[in-house]
Enzyme design. Structure first.
Site, short mmCIF file in Angstrom:
data_model
loop_
_atom_site.label_atom_id
_atom_site.label_comp_id
_atom_site.label_asym_id
_atom_site.label_seq_id
_atom_site.Cartn_x
_atom_site.Cartn_y
_atom_site.Cartn_z
N ASP A 11 0.86 -1.17 0.00
CA ASP A 11 0.00 0.00 0.00
C ASP A 11 0.91 1.23 0.00
O ASP A 11 2.06 1.16 0.44
CB ASP A 11 -0.89 -0.02 1.25
CG ASP A 11 -1.65 1.28 1.45
OD1 ASP A 11 -2.31 1.73 0.50
OD2 ASP A 11 -1.54 1.85 2.56
N LEU A 12 0.41 2.36 -0.49
CA LEU A 12 1.25 3.56 -0.55
C LEU A 12 1.09 4.46 0.68
O LEU A 12 1.95 4.48 1.55
CB LEU A 12 0.94 4.34 -1.84
CG LEU A 12 1.39 3.69 -3.15
CD1 LEU A 12 1.00 4.56 -4.34
CD2 LEU A 12 2.90 3.45 -3.15
N ASP A 13 0.02 5.21 0.76
CA ASP A 13 -0.13 6.22 1.81
C ASP A 13 -0.21 5.60 3.20
O ASP A 13 -1.00 4.69 3.45
CB ASP A 13 -1.39 7.06 1.54
CG ASP A 13 -1.31 7.79 0.21
OD1 ASP A 13 -0.55 8.77 0.13
OD2 ASP A 13 -1.96 7.35 -0.75
N THR A 45 -2.99 0.00 -4.17
CA THR A 45 -3.36 1.29 -3.60
C THR A 45 -4.77 1.71 -3.98
O THR A 45 -5.33 1.23 -4.98
CB THR A 45 -2.35 2.37 -4.07
OG1 THR A 45 -2.72 3.64 -3.55
CG2 THR A 45 -2.31 2.45 -5.59
N GLY A 46 -5.31 2.61 -3.21
CA GLY A 46 -6.58 3.23 -3.57
C GLY A 46 -6.39 4.33 -4.60
O GLY A 46 -7.35 4.79 -5.22
N LYS A 199 -8.78 -4.75 -2.65
CA LYS A 199 -7.39 -5.03 -3.04
C LYS A 199 -7.09 -6.53 -3.10
O LYS A 199 -6.25 -6.97 -3.89
CB LYS A 199 -6.43 -4.34 -2.07
CG LYS A 199 -6.44 -2.83 -2.14
CD LYS A 199 -5.42 -2.24 -1.18
CE LYS A 199 -5.44 -0.72 -1.21
NZ LYS A 199 -4.41 -0.14 -0.31
N ASP A 222 -2.41 -0.03 6.20
CA ASP A 222 -2.65 0.76 7.42
C ASP A 222 -4.10 1.19 7.61
O ASP A 222 -4.48 1.59 8.70
CB ASP A 222 -1.76 2.01 7.41
CG ASP A 222 -2.22 3.03 6.39
OD1 ASP A 222 -2.42 2.67 5.20
OD2 ASP A 222 -2.40 4.21 6.77
N ASN A 225 -9.25 0.28 3.86
CA ASN A 225 -9.28 -0.26 2.50
C ASN A 225 -8.23 -1.35 2.29
O ASN A 225 -8.13 -1.92 1.21
CB ASN A 225 -9.10 0.86 1.46
CG ASN A 225 -7.75 1.54 1.54
OD1 ASN A 225 -7.09 1.53 2.58
ND2 ASN A 225 -7.34 2.16 0.46
#
Length: 277
Positions: A11-13, A45-46, A199, A222, A225
Site C-alpha cells: 500500500d502507498l499512503d 493502492t486506492g 485489493k 494501514d 481499504n
C-alpha cells in the site's frame, strides 16, 4: 523444484510512503534487495494510476499494479497483460450523487480510470490529485450532468456531521451494489467502488499470474481499504500506525511508516542481505 518466491504487496499512503510522501532510504533498499533475490513486488493502492506511477518507476517495478482499491488491475509496462477494470453502474452512481446533493455535501468527484469529474472547484482537492506534477484531466461542473459512463470510483467529501448519515444510507440502500471506505486523516472523504471489489481481488489475480501460493503473499497496509488484502495474505502485516481493526486481522504488526516498518519487516522475515543501490 518448489517455487519459494514471495509476492510482496505495498500500500502507498501511510505504509510505503512516509508522511512526506517519500520512500525512506532503508525501506527502498530492502524492497530492491527483495526484488534482486527473486521476490515479486507490486503496488496495491486506492490511488489511481496517474498518482501511483512515479513510485512504481522509483522502485524500478515491472509488475502489474492494483489501483482504485482493486477496481483497476493492470500492467503499466505491458498492454498485452489482461487488465481487470470493474467500474460501478452509472445508474447507481447517479442515485448516490442525488443523495449527496440532498445532503449538501462539500464536493463530489468521479473517476473513469484517469479522467476526473469534479462537482465544485476546490484547489485543495485538485492539488491532491495532481500530486507529483501530473496534469490531471479535470472536468469541473455538476458531476451528475457530466458523467456519462460507468465510473471506476466515486469520492464524496461530506460535511463532518453528515459522514455517518451518508455511510448509513449507503449501507441501507446500496449495499448490494457498492463498497464504501473512508480515507484516513486529515481527509474525511468517502470512496465508493463496485460491490465485491477490494485489493484482495487484485492481489489474487496477480498471485495466480505468477503462480505464487497464498501462504507466500506478504501484504502491508494501514487503513480500512487494506482489510481484505491483509486478511487474505498468508503474511498480512499491519503498520504500527494502522487502525485497530487492521491490527486485529493481521498476522504481524511492524513499525510505523515513519520508522521503516516495511524495510525492517522484509529484512528480518526474508533474511535479506544489505547492499547499496
Amino acid at each position: 523444484m518448489e517455487n519459494k518466491k514471495h509476492l510482496i504487496a505495498l500500500d502507498l499512503d501511510g505504509t510505503l510512503l512516509t508522511d512526506k510522501k517519500e520512500i525512506s532510504w532503508h525501506t527502498r533498499e530492502m524492497v530492491l534487495q527483495a526484488m534482486l533475490e527473486g521476490h515479486v513486488v507490486v503496488i496495491a493502492t486506492g490511488r489511481p494510476h496517474r498518482a501511483s506511477i512515479d513510485y512504481y518507476h522509483n522502485l524500478g517495478l515491472n509488475t502489474p499494479m492494483v489501483n482504485f482499491n482493486g477496481a483497476l488491475v493492470h500492467h503499466p509496462n505491458d498492454n498485452k497483460w489482461e487488465a481487470l477494470h470493474n467500474p460501478m453502474p452509472l445508474t447507481t452512481a447517479k442515485k448516490i450523487i442525488d443523495v449527496c446533493y440532498d445532503l449538501d455535501v462539500k464536493n463530489i468527484l468521479a473517476e473513469v480510470r484517469d479522467d476526473v469529474y469534479l462537482d465544485e472547484y476546490d484547489e485543495q482537492i485538485i492539488d491532491i490529485f495532481q500530486e507529483g506534477g501530473q496534469d490531471t484531466p479535470f472536468r469541473i461542473g455538476k458531476v451528475k450532468n457530466q458523467l456519462d459512463t460507468d465510473p471506476t470510483s466515486v469520492l464524496i467529501h461530506p460535511k463532518e456531521d453528515h459522514i455517518y448519515t451518508l455511510r448509513n444510507h449507503l449501507d441501507d440502500y446500496h449495499a448490494e451494489l457498492i463498497e464504501h471506505r473512508k480515507w484516513g486523516a486529515p481527509w474525511n472523504i468517502i470512496e465508493i467502488v463496485k460491490k465485491g471489489i477490494n485489493k484482495a481481488v487484485g492481489l489474487q489475480k496477480i498471485a495466480h499470474y505468477f503462480n505464487i501460493p497464498q501462504n507466500r503473499i506478504i501484504a502491508f497496509g494501514d487503513e480500512d481499504n487494506d482489510l481484505e488484502m491483509i486478511d487474505y495474505a498468508g503474511v498480512g502485516v499491519a503498520m504500527g500506525n494502522a487502525i485497530p481493526e487492521l491490527k486485529t486481522v493481521s498476522k504481524h504488526i511492524t513499525k510505523t511508516n515513519e520508522e521503516d516498518g516495511i524495510g525492517l519487516f522484509l529484512e528480518e522475515y526474508l533474511n535479506l542481505k544489505k547492499k547499496s543501490f
